[in-house]
Design a protein around this motif. Structure first.
Motif, PDB file in Angstrom:
ATOM      1  N   PRO A 157       0.800  -1.228   0.000  1.00 38.79           N
ATOM      2  CA  PRO A 157       0.000   0.000   0.000  1.00 38.79           C
ATOM      3  C   PRO A 157       0.831   1.277   0.000  1.00 38.79           C
ATOM      4  N   GLY A 158       0.115   2.384  -0.116  1.00 40.40           N
ATOM      5  CA  GLY A 158       0.753   3.693  -0.099  1.00 40.40           C
ATOM      6  C   GLY A 158       1.057   4.166   1.314  1.00 40.40           C
ATOM      7  N   GLY A 159       1.714   5.299   1.386  1.00 36.45           N
ATOM      8  CA  GLY A 159       2.092   5.882   2.665  1.00 36.45           C
ATOM      9  C   GLY A 159       3.489   6.473   2.596  1.00 36.45           C
ATOM     10  N   PHE A 160       4.152   6.490   3.730  1.00 39.46           N
ATOM     11  CA  PHE A 160       5.505   7.040   3.818  1.00 39.46           C
ATOM     12  C   PHE A 160       6.367   6.061   4.602  1.00 39.46           C
ATOM     13  N   SER A 161       6.569   4.871   4.038  1.00 37.53           N
ATOM     14  CA  SER A 161       7.279   3.817   4.750  1.00 37.53           C
ATOM     15  C   SER A 161       8.662   4.299   5.191  1.00 37.53           C
ATOM     16  N   TYR A 162       8.946   4.060   6.454  1.00 41.31           N
ATOM     17  CA  TYR A 162      10.199   4.502   7.078  1.00 41.31           C
ATOM     18  C   TYR A 162      10.446   5.995   6.850  1.00 41.31           C
ATOM     19  N   GLY A 163       9.354   6.764   6.794  1.00 37.89           N
ATOM     20  CA  GLY A 163       9.467   8.202   6.653  1.00 37.89           C
ATOM     21  C   GLY A 163       9.994   8.674   5.307  1.00 37.89           C
ATOM     22  N   ASP A 164      10.052   7.763   4.326  1.00 38.80           N
ATOM     23  CA  ASP A 164      10.604   8.098   3.004  1.00 38.80           C
ATOM     24  C   ASP A 164      12.043   8.586   3.077  1.00 38.80           C
ATOM     25  N   TYR A 165      12.777   8.143   4.113  1.00 39.94           N
ATOM     26  CA  TYR A 165      14.178   8.527   4.214  1.00 39.94           C
ATOM     27  C   TYR A 165      15.005   7.851   3.127  1.00 39.94           C
ATOM     28  N   LEU A 166      16.124   8.418   2.794  1.00 39.36           N
ATOM     29  CA  LEU A 166      17.005   8.042   1.687  1.00 39.36           C
ATOM     30  C   LEU A 166      16.277   8.302   0.372  1.00 39.36           C
ATOM     31  N   ARG A 167      15.428   7.369  -0.031  1.00 41.71           N
ATOM     32  CA  ARG A 167      14.502   7.537  -1.153  1.00 41.71           C
ATOM     33  C   ARG A 167      13.223   6.792  -0.794  1.00 41.71           C
ATOM     34  N   CYS A 168      12.135   7.176  -1.420  1.00 44.72           N
ATOM     35  CA  CYS A 168      10.878   6.477  -1.132  1.00 44.72           C
ATOM     36  C   CYS A 168      11.028   4.987  -1.432  1.00 44.72           C
ATOM     37  N   GLY A 169      10.791   4.148  -0.449  1.00 40.33           N
ATOM     38  CA  GLY A 169      10.857   2.699  -0.638  1.00 40.33           C
ATOM     39  C   GLY A 169      12.236   2.097  -0.509  1.00 40.33           C
ATOM     40  N   ALA A 170      13.263   2.941  -0.361  1.00 38.13           N
ATOM     41  CA  ALA A 170      14.643   2.433  -0.368  1.00 38.13           C
ATOM     42  C   ALA A 170      14.965   1.587   0.860  1.00 38.13           C
ATOM     43  N   ILE A 171      14.337   1.880   1.986  1.00 34.49           N
ATOM     44  CA  ILE A 171      14.560   1.083   3.195  1.00 34.49           C
ATOM     45  C   ILE A 171      13.610  -0.115   3.227  1.00 34.49           C
ATOM     46  N   SER A 172      12.371   0.124   2.834  1.00 32.34           N
ATOM     47  CA  SER A 172      11.369  -0.953   2.862  1.00 32.34           C
ATOM     48  C   SER A 172      11.762  -2.152   2.024  1.00 32.34           C
ATOM     49  N   ARG A 173      12.481  -1.915   0.948  1.00 37.91           N
ATOM     50  CA  ARG A 173      12.832  -3.035   0.066  1.00 37.91           C
ATOM     51  C   ARG A 173      13.710  -4.065   0.768  1.00 37.91           C
ATOM     52  N   PHE A 174      14.314  -3.688   1.913  1.00 38.49           N
ATOM     53  CA  PHE A 174      15.132  -4.623   2.676  1.00 38.49           C
ATOM     54  C   PHE A 174      14.362  -5.301   3.804  1.00 38.49           C
ATOM     55  N   ALA A 175      13.091  -4.982   3.971  1.00 40.69           N
ATOM     56  CA  ALA A 175      12.288  -5.627   5.012  1.00 40.69           C
ATOM     57  C   ALA A 175      12.179  -7.121   4.728  1.00 40.69           C
ATOM     58  N   PRO A 176      12.142  -7.964   5.777  1.00 36.04           N
ATOM     59  CA  PRO A 176      12.068  -9.417   5.570  1.00 36.04           C
ATOM     60  C   PRO A 176      10.944  -9.843   4.642  1.00 36.04           C
TER      61      PRO A 176
END
Length: 229
Positions: free
Chosen positions: A48-67
């Motif tokens: 879904p949409g939102g601001f995962s991990y606060g959109d830090y670095l780049r949008c989605g850049a941290i989330s892509r490493f989530a398990p």
């Protein structure tokens, strides 16, 4: 059919997606936390949409490493349906499940309003209940929805019919007015507009409803065929 709606720290459209599934297709749906390591029970996974991990670095850049993203990649490889919306689209590109990247809007402003889309490809599992070249109204809400890819990738997208939606009035500067794309197999789609916010006339449009009914119909066709075999 079972739907999973992923939840990352900072997700804010997960409830919208959950309710959209409940209200449009009435199938089983669960919230699935970003630390999950097994998605085998699910037939469709919504990022879904939102601001995962606060959109830090780049949008989605941290989330892509989530398990859970390793499981999303596995599900995509198995042919399960993956729908990434807004921040979910950004996460799918960061995870290399879809080509290209999402950049800051050309206006450098956050855009939040209804948008006219053209259904370019109505032969995906997500768009089969739309007409080719049909114009629909789906809202957007993003600051980094400017889709970009290099010329070689763009030609591949065109040749493989991977461009699914385009904007009628480009709100962000995305190349070729692209609003949504799919992978070559057609089972993974990412789009910046929010179909889950357009499932009832009370919301201003119900044009997003057919995306969810298309998914269910596609799954049922596959499931019935597999049962016959």
């Amino acid at each position: 059919m079972k739907f999973a709606v992923l939840v990352f720290p900072g997700s804010n459209c997960d409830i919208d997606c959950y309710k959209a599934v409940e209200d449009t297709v009435g199938e089983s749906v669960d919230y699935v936390w970003h630390t999950a390591t097994d998605l085998s029970a699910y037939d469709c996974i919504i990022v879904p949409g939102g601001f995962s991990y606060g959109d830090y670095l780049r949008c989605g850049a941290i989330s892509r490493f989530a398990p859970v993203m390793a499981e999303v990649a596995k599900a995509a490889e198995q042919g399960k349906f993956i729908l990434g919306i807004c921040n979910g689209f950004q996460i799918l590109t960061e995870a290399n499940l879809l080509p290209g990247a999402l950049r800051r809007n050309m206006s450098m402003k956050f855009r939040c309003h209804d948008t006219k889309l053209t259904v370019v490809n109505n032969e995906t599992p997500f768009t089969r209940e739309y007409r080719k070249n049909e114009e629909i109204i789906i809202p957007i809400a993003h600051g980094e929805g400017n889709y970009y890819c290099d010329e070689e990738t763009l030609e591949k997208l065109k040749a493989n019919h991977q461009i699914v939606f385009t904007y009628g009035d480009n709100p962000n500067g995305s190349i070729e007015d692209i609003a949504g794309i799919c992978n070559e197999k057609g089972n993974v789609i990412g789009m910046m507009p929010h179909p889950e916010r357009a499932v009832d006339t009370l919301l201003g449009s119900e044009d997003g409803k057919r995306m969810f009914t298309s998914i269910l119909k596609s799954w049922r066709d596959t499931h019935d065929t597999a049962s016959v075999r």
